[in-house]
Design a protein around this motif. Sequence first.
Motif, PDB file in Angstrom:
ATOM      1  N   ASP A 174       1.025   6.635  10.398  1.00 18.39           N
ATOM      2  CA  ASP A 174       2.065   7.073  11.329  1.00 18.39           C
ATOM      3  C   ASP A 174       2.785   5.878  11.947  1.00 18.39           C
ATOM      4  O   ASP A 174       3.563   6.028  12.877  1.00 18.39           O
ATOM      5  N   GLY A 175       2.496   4.679  11.463  1.00 19.36           N
ATOM      6  CA  GLY A 175       3.174   3.486  11.959  1.00 19.36           C
ATOM      7  C   GLY A 175       2.475   2.805  13.125  1.00 19.36           C
ATOM      8  O   GLY A 175       2.956   1.796  13.631  1.00 19.36           O
ATOM      9  N   THR A 176       1.335   3.323  13.559  1.00 23.10           N
ATOM     10  CA  THR A 176       0.631   2.734  14.695  1.00 23.10           C
ATOM     11  C   THR A 176       0.290   1.276  14.451  1.00 23.10           C
ATOM     12  O   THR A 176       0.238   0.482  15.390  1.00 23.10           O
ATOM     13  N   HIS A 177       0.078   0.887  13.201  1.00 20.28           N
ATOM     14  CA  HIS A 177      -0.269  -0.503  12.907  1.00 20.28           C
ATOM     15  C   HIS A 177       0.793  -1.472  13.421  1.00 20.28           C
ATOM     16  O   HIS A 177       0.477  -2.587  13.792  1.00 20.28           O
ATOM     17  N   ARG A 178       2.020  -1.010  13.480  1.00 21.21           N
ATOM     18  CA  ARG A 178       3.092  -1.875  13.996  1.00 21.21           C
ATOM     19  C   ARG A 178       2.877  -2.164  15.478  1.00 21.21           C
ATOM     20  O   ARG A 178       3.121  -3.270  15.948  1.00 21.21           O
ATOM     21  N   LEU A 179       2.429  -1.149  16.223  1.00 19.57           N
ATOM     22  CA  LEU A 179       2.145  -1.333  17.642  1.00 19.57           C
ATOM     23  C   LEU A 179       0.954  -2.267  17.829  1.00 19.57           C
ATOM     24  O   LEU A 179       0.941  -3.093  18.730  1.00 19.57           O
ATOM     25  N   LEU A 180      -0.050  -2.120  16.984  1.00 16.91           N
ATOM     26  CA  LEU A 180      -1.225  -2.980  17.070  1.00 16.91           C
ATOM     27  C   LEU A 180      -0.847  -4.431  16.796  1.00 16.91           C
ATOM     28  O   LEU A 180      -1.308  -5.336  17.487  1.00 16.91           O
ATOM     29  N   PRO A 209       0.296  -6.050   3.378  1.00 15.72           N
ATOM     30  CA  PRO A 209      -0.371  -6.919   4.357  1.00 15.72           C
ATOM     31  C   PRO A 209      -0.201  -6.349   5.766  1.00 15.72           C
ATOM     32  O   PRO A 209       0.901  -6.021   6.172  1.00 15.72           O
ATOM     33  N   ALA A 210      -1.296  -6.213   6.486  1.00 22.42           N
ATOM     34  CA  ALA A 210      -1.289  -5.673   7.851  1.00 22.42           C
ATOM     35  C   ALA A 210      -0.581  -4.332   7.928  1.00 22.42           C
ATOM     36  O   ALA A 210       0.059  -3.998   8.915  1.00 22.42           O
ATOM     37  N   GLY A 211      -0.690  -3.551   6.866  1.00 21.46           N
ATOM     38  CA  GLY A 211      -0.030  -2.261   6.826  1.00 21.46           C
ATOM     39  C   GLY A 211      -0.801  -1.269   5.973  1.00 21.46           C
ATOM     40  O   GLY A 211      -1.986  -1.452   5.694  1.00 21.46           O
ATOM     41  N   PRO A 212      -0.123  -0.225   5.550  1.00 20.56           N
ATOM     42  CA  PRO A 212      -0.781   0.854   4.821  1.00 20.56           C
ATOM     43  C   PRO A 212      -1.046   0.525   3.354  1.00 20.56           C
ATOM     44  O   PRO A 212      -0.607  -0.494   2.839  1.00 20.56           O
ATOM     45  N   MET A 213      -1.748   1.425   2.720  1.00 17.03           N
ATOM     46  CA  MET A 213      -1.889   1.413   1.270  1.00 17.03           C
ATOM     47  C   MET A 213      -0.842   2.396   0.750  1.00 17.03           C
ATOM     48  O   MET A 213      -0.836   3.565   1.148  1.00 17.03           O
ATOM     49  N   LEU A 214       0.053   1.909  -0.077  1.00 15.67           N
ATOM     50  CA  LEU A 214       1.086   2.769  -0.636  1.00 15.67           C
ATOM     51  C   LEU A 214       0.635   3.289  -1.993  1.00 15.67           C
ATOM     52  O   LEU A 214       0.161   2.521  -2.835  1.00 15.67           O
ATOM     53  N   SER A 223      -6.686  -3.784   8.594  1.00 12.76           N
ATOM     54  CA  SER A 223      -5.310  -3.587   8.203  1.00 12.76           C
ATOM     55  C   SER A 223      -4.762  -2.330   8.810  1.00 12.76           C
ATOM     56  O   SER A 223      -5.492  -1.466   9.219  1.00 12.76           O
ATOM     57  N   ASP A 224      -3.479  -2.233   8.751  1.00 19.79           N
ATOM     58  CA  ASP A 224      -2.797  -1.137   9.421  1.00 19.79           C
ATOM     59  C   ASP A 224      -2.720   0.101   8.609  1.00 19.79           C
ATOM     60  O   ASP A 224      -3.037   0.152   7.462  1.00 19.79           O
ATOM     61  N   HIS A 225      -2.142   1.090   9.260  1.00 17.16           N
ATOM     62  CA  HIS A 225      -1.986   2.424   8.716  1.00 17.16           C
ATOM     63  C   HIS A 225      -0.971   2.441   7.603  1.00 17.16           C
ATOM     64  O   HIS A 225      -0.208   1.568   7.401  1.00 17.16           O
ATOM     65  N   ASP A 226      -0.928   3.606   7.131  1.00 23.81           N
ATOM     66  CA  ASP A 226       0.095   3.965   6.195  1.00 23.81           C
ATOM     67  C   ASP A 226       1.299   4.349   7.011  1.00 23.81           C
ATOM     68  O   ASP A 226       1.172   5.091   7.931  1.00 23.81           O
ATOM     69  N   SER A 227       2.429   3.877   6.674  1.00 21.74           N
ATOM     70  CA  SER A 227       3.653   4.126   7.408  1.00 21.74           C
ATOM     71  C   SER A 227       4.213   5.462   7.017  1.00 21.74           C
ATOM     72  O   SER A 227       4.668   5.631   5.917  1.00 21.74           O
ATOM     73  N   ALA A 228       4.208   6.387   7.893  1.00 20.91           N
ATOM     74  CA  ALA A 228       4.642   7.737   7.572  1.00 20.91           C
ATOM     75  C   ALA A 228       6.130   7.821   7.320  1.00 20.91           C
ATOM     76  O   ALA A 228       6.599   8.745   6.723  1.00 20.91           O
ATOM     77  N   SER A 229       6.876   6.854   7.761  1.00 23.56           N
ATOM     78  CA  SER A 229       8.315   6.933   7.624  1.00 23.56           C
ATOM     79  C   SER A 229       8.712   6.979   6.169  1.00 23.56           C
ATOM     80  O   SER A 229       8.674   5.995   5.472  1.00 23.56           O
ATOM     81  N   GLY A 230       9.036   8.170   5.706  1.00 27.34           N
ATOM     82  CA  GLY A 230       9.505   8.343   4.350  1.00 27.34           C
ATOM     83  C   GLY A 230       8.401   8.322   3.321  1.00 27.34           C
ATOM     84  O   GLY A 230       8.655   8.488   2.150  1.00 27.34           O
ATOM     85  N   THR A 231       7.173   8.141   3.715  1.00 26.85           N
ATOM     86  CA  THR A 231       6.099   8.150   2.756  1.00 26.85           C
ATOM     87  C   THR A 231       5.313   9.418   2.934  1.00 26.85           C
ATOM     88  O   THR A 231       5.528  10.156   3.866  1.00 26.85           O
ATOM     89  N   SER A 232       4.353   9.628   2.137  1.00 25.19           N
ATOM     90  CA  SER A 232       3.648  10.900   2.141  1.00 25.19           C
ATOM     91  C   SER A 232       3.025  11.298   3.384  1.00 25.19           C
ATOM     92  O   SER A 232       3.017  11.733   3.847  1.00 25.19           O
ATOM     93  N   ALA A 233       2.616  11.157   4.153  1.00 24.32           N
ATOM     94  CA  ALA A 233       2.354  11.700   5.457  1.00 24.32           C
ATOM     95  C   ALA A 233       1.778  10.600   6.261  1.00 24.32           C
ATOM     96  O   ALA A 233       0.724  10.274   6.111  1.00 24.32           O
TER      97      ALA A 233
END
Length: 88
Positions: free
Chosen positions: A55-61, A13-18, A77-87
């Motif tokens: 890259d986590g920008t969705h958190r800033l949004l 929700p409000a984030g990336p597709m994992l 919805s937001d980005h895919d969170s690059a932290s520890g995930t595939s890019a």
Amino acid sequence: MTDFEHATVVLCPAGPMLLRGQHEIQDADGKIHRTVRPVSAVCRCDRSAIKPWCDGTHRLLAASARDGDGDDDDGASDHDSASGTSAG
């Protein structure tokens, strides 16, 4: 353990597709990107600097929308969170 205990695609929700496991992602230009990590995060907010990865920008949004400072254009919805995930 059944095949259904660990989904291969999860929409946060409000984030990336994992994506779990090996996948291929085609970007807007038609370029194919292969996942290289056990879990990869694909951008859904369309604001990542490393698309197609989050890259986590969705958190800033989301923070900006909460504070009333954002340009919450379409609620995408937001980005895919690059932290520890595939890019990204």
